[in-house]
Design an enzyme around this catalytic site. Structure first.
Site, mmCIF file in Angstrom:
data_model
loop_
_atom_site.group_PDB
_atom_site.id
_atom_site.type_symbol
_atom_site.label_atom_id
_atom_site.label_comp_id
_atom_site.label_asym_id
_atom_site.label_seq_id
_atom_site.Cartn_x
_atom_site.Cartn_y
_atom_site.Cartn_z
ATOM 1 N N ASP A 14 82.408 15.701 16.878
ATOM 2 C CA ASP A 14 82.216 16.246 18.234
ATOM 3 C C ASP A 14 83.154 17.392 18.625
ATOM 4 O O ASP A 14 83.693 17.395 19.740
ATOM 5 C CB ASP A 14 82.365 15.122 19.266
ATOM 6 C CG ASP A 14 81.269 14.069 19.163
ATOM 7 O OD1 ASP A 14 80.470 14.147 18.207
ATOM 8 O OD2 ASP A 14 81.211 13.170 20.015
ATOM 9 N N ASP A 57 77.636 15.258 20.057
ATOM 10 C CA ASP A 57 77.184 14.528 21.234
ATOM 11 C C ASP A 57 76.061 15.389 21.833
ATOM 12 O O ASP A 57 76.258 16.591 22.028
ATOM 13 C CB ASP A 57 78.381 14.431 22.213
ATOM 14 C CG ASP A 57 78.420 13.157 23.021
ATOM 15 O OD1 ASP A 57 77.903 12.131 22.543
ATOM 16 O OD2 ASP A 57 78.973 13.184 24.144
ATOM 17 N N HIS A 59 73.254 15.031 24.695
ATOM 18 C CA HIS A 59 72.634 14.238 25.758
ATOM 19 C C HIS A 59 71.500 14.976 26.469
ATOM 20 O O HIS A 59 71.556 16.188 26.625
ATOM 21 C CB HIS A 59 73.680 13.872 26.810
ATOM 22 C CG HIS A 59 74.817 13.048 26.296
ATOM 23 N ND1 HIS A 59 74.640 11.801 25.745
ATOM 24 C CD2 HIS A 59 76.151 13.292 26.241
ATOM 25 C CE1 HIS A 59 75.819 11.314 25.386
ATOM 26 N NE2 HIS A 59 76.745 12.197 25.664
ATOM 27 N N HIS A 76 78.135 16.177 30.400
ATOM 28 C CA HIS A 76 78.717 16.930 29.279
ATOM 29 C C HIS A 76 77.747 16.950 28.112
ATOM 30 O O HIS A 76 76.886 16.083 27.993
ATOM 31 C CB HIS A 76 80.036 16.294 28.833
ATOM 32 C CG HIS A 76 79.849 14.903 28.302
ATOM 33 N ND1 HIS A 76 79.824 13.800 29.111
ATOM 34 C CD2 HIS A 76 79.613 14.437 27.051
ATOM 35 C CE1 HIS A 76 79.606 12.719 28.388
ATOM 36 N NE2 HIS A 76 79.457 13.078 27.130
ATOM 37 N N LYS A 99 73.981 12.465 18.331
ATOM 38 C CA LYS A 99 73.898 11.125 18.930
ATOM 39 C C LYS A 99 73.680 11.241 20.423
ATOM 40 O O LYS A 99 74.129 12.197 21.054
ATOM 41 C CB LYS A 99 75.155 10.316 18.608
ATOM 42 C CG LYS A 99 76.425 10.959 19.078
ATOM 43 C CD LYS A 99 77.632 10.319 18.429
ATOM 44 C CE LYS A 99 78.884 11.111 18.697
ATOM 45 N NZ LYS A 99 79.288 11.191 20.095
ATOM 46 N N CYS A 147 84.768 8.559 20.365
ATOM 47 C CA CYS A 147 83.905 8.757 19.203
ATOM 48 C C CYS A 147 84.632 8.522 17.880
ATOM 49 O O CYS A 147 84.093 7.905 16.965
ATOM 50 C CB CYS A 147 83.275 10.138 19.238
ATOM 51 S SG CYS A 147 82.021 10.312 17.998
HETATM 52 C C1 VGL Z 1 82.692 11.068 23.728
HETATM 53 C C2 VGL Z 1 83.124 10.548 25.908
HETATM 54 C C3 VGL Z 1 81.801 10.721 26.220
HETATM 55 C C4 VGL Z 1 83.214 11.279 22.348
HETATM 56 C C5 VGL Z 1 81.364 11.233 24.018
HETATM 57 O O1 VGL Z 1 82.490 11.874 21.544
HETATM 58 O O2 VGL Z 1 84.354 10.879 22.073
HETATM 59 N N1 VGL Z 1 83.567 10.718 24.667
HETATM 60 N N2 VGL Z 1 80.929 11.070 25.269
HETATM 61 ZN ZN ZN Z 2 78.920 11.757 25.593
#
Ligand code: VGL
Ligand code: ZN
Length: 194
Positions: A14, A57, A59, A76, A99, A147
């Site tokens: 990420d 990440d 979304h 985010h 993901k 993550c």
């Molecule tokens: C993550 C917070 C929200 C991460 C992803 O990839 O660590 N943290 N979404």
């Molecule tokens: Zn996230």
């Protein structure tokens, strides 16, 4: 220095604008500092014919992962936006595992959780690693306490050996010390923290 080989995979977690750029909506302090070092690991991994896999990440605009929809996070890494893109300075040469694409919650690169049923199901990450007969993972990226931690714990449960590179991860630290506790939890389960 890590000795890479064909049975080792570098997992780059990420490293996206929303996490690693100070203008990002879920900026992880110091996220931008790891990019150069991560690029060096990527280079070394490629030279040794190790696998490099990136997680992202990714979304939809609404997901129970977000505060506005009942979760805990600011919006985010919304797919196809600047925040979801890899940092422009990151070398991206390898497979990318996304993901959260269907609105799932959860942090691990291996599994996601369906928002309504709560059911967990796998991403393609393990398939990619098994196809390449990977035995050992090197973990870097963001965020240490989400993550990186969950991906690491899943990997250990699945029997992979693991090294987490302390200088190349950064944590959100909703509570001070969350990053150190995450590293301790990984160590406890058998990871090496180098
Ligand atoms: C993550 C917070 C929200 C991460 C992803 O990839 O660590 N943290 N979404
Ligand atoms: Zn996230």
């Amino acid at each position: 220095m890590i000795e890479y080989d064909a049975r080792t995979a570098l997992i780059v977690t990420d490293i996206q604008n929303d996490f690693a750029d100070p203008r990002g909506s879920l900026y992880v302090t110091g996220g931008e500092e790891i990019v150069a070092g991560v690029n060096r690991e990527i280079e070394q991994a490629h030279e040794a014919e190790a696998l490099v896999v990136y997680t992202q990440d990714w979304h939809p605009e609404s997901t129970p992962h977000f505060q506005k929809d009942g979760g805990i996070w600011p919006v985010h890494c919304v797919r196809n936006t600047w925040g979801a893109e890899f940092c422009p300075g990151l070398r991206v040469e390898g497979s990318v595992v996304r993901k959260g694409t269907g609105g799932e919650d959860g942090y691990s690169g291996f599994t996601v959780r369906a928002p309504k049923s709560g059911e967990r199901y796998p991403t393609e990450l393990e398939v990619i690693l098994r196809e390449h007969r990977i035995e050992r993972l090197v973990l870097v990226g963001l965020a240490t306490d989400y993550c990186v931690k969950e991906t690491g714990l899943d990997a250990l449960r699945k029997g992979f050996q693991m090294v987490v590179l302390r200088d190349l991860v950064r944590g959100v630290n909703l509570q001070p010390g969350d990053d150190e506790r995450a590293l301790a939890a990984l160590k406890q389960e058998g990871a090496r923290v180098a």
